[in-house]
Design a protein around this motif. Structure first.
Motif, PDB file in Angstrom:
ATOM      1  N   VAL A 124       0.996  -1.222   0.155  1.00 51.85           N
ATOM      2  CA  VAL A 124      -0.217   0.127  -0.124  1.00 51.85           C
ATOM      3  C   VAL A 124       0.923   1.270  -0.027  1.00 51.85           C
ATOM      4  O   VAL A 124       2.151   1.110   0.501  1.00 51.85           O
ATOM      5  N   MET A 125       0.435   2.420  -0.608  1.00 57.29           N
ATOM      6  CA  MET A 125       1.111   3.637  -0.673  1.00 57.29           C
ATOM      7  C   MET A 125       0.131   4.595   0.190  1.00 57.29           C
ATOM      8  O   MET A 125      -1.009   4.946  -0.133  1.00 57.29           O
ATOM      9  N   PRO A 126       0.411   4.971   1.543  1.00 56.96           N
ATOM     10  CA  PRO A 126      -0.302   5.816   2.313  1.00 56.96           C
ATOM     11  C   PRO A 126      -0.266   7.317   1.862  1.00 56.96           C
ATOM     12  O   PRO A 126       1.025   7.750   1.760  1.00 56.96           O
ATOM     13  N   ILE A 127      -1.367   7.987   1.557  1.00 59.86           N
ATOM     14  CA  ILE A 127      -1.428   9.254   1.267  1.00 59.86           C
ATOM     15  C   ILE A 127      -2.500   9.996   1.892  1.00 59.86           C
ATOM     16  O   ILE A 127      -3.443   9.309   2.429  1.00 59.86           O
ATOM     17  N   ALA A 128      -2.020  11.193   2.038  1.00 59.37           N
ATOM     18  CA  ALA A 128      -2.936  12.006   2.954  1.00 59.37           C
ATOM     19  C   ALA A 128      -4.386  12.611   2.078  1.00 59.37           C
ATOM     20  O   ALA A 128      -3.756  12.945   0.623  1.00 59.37           O
ATOM     21  N   VAL A 129      -5.353  12.767   2.546  1.00 57.59           N
ATOM     22  CA  VAL A 129      -6.384  13.147   1.848  1.00 57.59           C
ATOM     23  C   VAL A 129      -7.221  13.953   2.692  1.00 57.59           C
ATOM     24  O   VAL A 129      -7.707  13.541   3.895  1.00 57.59           O
ATOM     25  N   THR A 130      -7.859  14.947   1.861  1.00 53.94           N
ATOM     26  CA  THR A 130      -8.739  15.727   2.884  1.00 53.94           C
ATOM     27  C   THR A 130     -10.255  15.378   2.227  1.00 53.94           C
ATOM     28  O   THR A 130     -10.494  14.832   1.094  1.00 53.94           O
ATOM     29  N   ASP A 131     -11.323  15.887   3.289  1.00 52.74           N
ATOM     30  CA  ASP A 131     -12.716  15.663   2.910  1.00 52.74           C
ATOM     31  C   ASP A 131     -12.997  16.535   1.558  1.00 52.74           C
ATOM     32  O   ASP A 131     -14.045  16.089   0.725  1.00 52.74           O
ATOM     33  N   GLU A 132     -12.423  17.769   1.336  1.00 54.81           N
ATOM     34  CA  GLU A 132     -12.662  18.288   0.110  1.00 54.81           C
ATOM     35  C   GLU A 132     -12.289  17.815  -0.946  1.00 54.81           C
ATOM     36  O   GLU A 132     -12.950  17.763  -2.031  1.00 54.81           O
ATOM     37  N   GLU A 133     -11.016  17.249  -1.175  1.00 55.58           N
ATOM     38  CA  GLU A 133     -10.719  16.482  -2.124  1.00 55.58           C
ATOM     39  C   GLU A 133     -11.355  15.314  -2.459  1.00 55.58           C
ATOM     40  O   GLU A 133     -11.739  15.027  -3.684  1.00 55.58           O
TER      41      GLU A 133
ATOM     42  N   GLU B 185     -12.083  15.258   8.556  1.00 58.85           N
ATOM     43  CA  GLU B 185     -11.768  16.275   7.743  1.00 58.85           C
ATOM     44  C   GLU B 185     -10.381  16.136   6.964  1.00 58.85           C
ATOM     45  O   GLU B 185     -10.304  16.502   5.727  1.00 58.85           O
ATOM     46  N   MET B 186      -9.505  15.269   7.642  1.00 58.03           N
ATOM     47  CA  MET B 186      -8.439  14.943   6.986  1.00 58.03           C
ATOM     48  C   MET B 186      -8.007  13.775   7.542  1.00 58.03           C
ATOM     49  O   MET B 186      -8.115  13.406   8.583  1.00 58.03           O
ATOM     50  N   GLY B 187      -7.379  12.734   6.812  1.00 60.93           N
ATOM     51  CA  GLY B 187      -6.901  11.531   7.151  1.00 60.93           C
ATOM     52  C   GLY B 187      -5.877  10.892   6.175  1.00 60.93           C
ATOM     53  O   GLY B 187      -5.306  11.477   5.144  1.00 60.93           O
ATOM     54  N   VAL B 188      -5.399   9.729   6.536  1.00 58.24           N
ATOM     55  CA  VAL B 188      -4.527   9.028   5.613  1.00 58.24           C
ATOM     56  C   VAL B 188      -5.135   7.847   4.975  1.00 58.24           C
ATOM     57  O   VAL B 188      -5.817   7.249   5.859  1.00 58.24           O
ATOM     58  N   VAL B 189      -5.194   7.587   3.671  1.00 57.49           N
ATOM     59  CA  VAL B 189      -5.775   6.479   3.263  1.00 57.49           C
ATOM     60  C   VAL B 189      -4.643   5.570   2.459  1.00 57.49           C
ATOM     61  O   VAL B 189      -3.394   6.078   2.104  1.00 57.49           O
ATOM     62  N   ASP B 190      -5.152   4.410   2.395  1.00 56.62           N
ATOM     63  CA  ASP B 190      -4.052   3.298   1.930  1.00 56.62           C
ATOM     64  C   ASP B 190      -4.437   2.811   0.405  1.00 56.62           C
ATOM     65  O   ASP B 190      -5.237   2.413   0.088  1.00 56.62           O
ATOM     66  N   ALA B 191      -3.587   3.433  -0.575  1.00 52.99           N
ATOM     67  CA  ALA B 191      -3.769   3.531  -1.754  1.00 52.99           C
ATOM     68  C   ALA B 191      -3.097   2.030  -2.141  1.00 52.99           C
ATOM     69  O   ALA B 191      -1.836   1.913  -1.924  1.00 52.99           O
ATOM     70  N   THR B 192      -3.894   1.371  -3.045  1.00 51.42           N
ATOM     71  CA  THR B 192      -3.444  -0.030  -3.364  1.00 51.42           C
ATOM     72  C   THR B 192      -2.741   0.019  -4.759  1.00 51.42           C
ATOM     73  O   THR B 192      -3.110   1.045  -5.380  1.00 51.42           O
ATOM     74  N   PRO B 193      -1.971  -0.822  -5.341  1.00 51.78           N
ATOM     75  CA  PRO B 193      -1.531  -0.854  -6.655  1.00 51.78           C
ATOM     76  C   PRO B 193      -2.894  -0.724  -7.674  1.00 51.78           C
ATOM     77  O   PRO B 193      -2.888  -0.285  -8.588  1.00 51.78           O
ATOM     78  N   LYS B 194      -3.895  -1.487  -7.035  1.00 48.99           N
ATOM     79  CA  LYS B 194      -5.138  -1.346  -7.871  1.00 48.99           C
ATOM     80  C   LYS B 194      -5.619   0.151  -8.069  1.00 48.99           C
ATOM     81  O   LYS B 194      -6.213   0.699  -9.206  1.00 48.99           O
ATOM     82  N   HIS B 195      -5.490   0.915  -6.715  1.00 45.02           N
ATOM     83  CA  HIS B 195      -6.014   2.004  -6.830  1.00 45.02           C
ATOM     84  C   HIS B 195      -4.993   2.981  -7.732  1.00 45.02           C
ATOM     85  O   HIS B 195      -5.777   3.812  -8.460  1.00 45.02           O
ATOM     86  N   HIS B 196      -3.841   2.696  -7.622  1.00 45.35           N
ATOM     87  CA  HIS B 196      -2.765   3.435  -8.601  1.00 45.35           C
ATOM     88  C   HIS B 196      -3.263   3.335 -10.169  1.00 45.35           C
ATOM     89  O   HIS B 196      -3.285   4.366 -10.866  1.00 45.35           O
TER      90      HIS B 196
END
Length: 168
Positions: free
Chosen positions: A29-38, A104-115
């Motif tokens: 997984v690739m953890p990335i920061a994402v906001t609720d607005e995004e 409002e903001m958090g870290v999501v785990d992007a998988t290779p499928k998400h990429h």
């Protein structure tokens, strides 16, 4: 930023290749920061994107009848690649929303499928926008948000989520 500027920065599909994430004993997984607005901007872009009919089947009864006839005659499945992409994008947005958990903001785990889904979402949005027979004029800010999330995933190192050990 203008849509043409965002789409100009995309990697060429003919030369782009996805990294090999095959690692035994765990989920990469690739953890990335994402906001609720995004996430909201991506959801709005997805709704606009999913409403487009690139094949013209929904708006052309002759084409719909011909396609149905060919499916019945030759037994071809009623499969459209754009529907699969729509399903993949919806699943990705659901995964991100679950990881964000209403914060409002958090870290999501992007998988290779998400990429892959982010890349194909961007490339397909560019194709829809540039095709003369498809009227797809998305919000430039939403497309820029999608591009920024895609860049975060590609720039992020991956790690193993739930790694298994030799003892398991």
């Amino acid at each position: 930023m203008d849509l043409s500027d965002v789409f100009e920065n995309l990697p060429d599909p003919g030369s782009y290749s996805f990294p090999d994430y095959t690692i035994p004993q765990g989920e990469p997984v690739m953890p990335i920061a994402v906001t609720d607005e995004e996430l909201d901007a991506m959801l709005n872009l997805y709704e606009t994107f999913a409403a487009v009919d690139p094949t013209g089947i929904d708006s052309n009864p002759f084409l719909a009848t011909t396609t149905e006839f060919l499916q019945q005659t030759f037994g071809a499945p009623a499969y459209r690649p754009d529907e699969q992409l729509d399903d993949d994008i919806a699943a990705m947005l659901n995964d991100f929303a679950d990881d964000l958990g209403g914060a409002e903001m958090g870290v999501v785990d992007a998988t290779p499928k998400h990429h892959q889904t982010l890349y194909f979402f961007l490339v397909s949005a560019k194709g829809y926008h540039m095709a003369p027979h498809i009227r797809f004029d998305p919000d430039p800010d939403a497309v820029e948000t999608l591009y920024r999330l895609y860049q975060r995933v590609t720039e992020q190192d991956y790690y193993l989520k739930r790694p298994s050990t030799v003892l398991e």
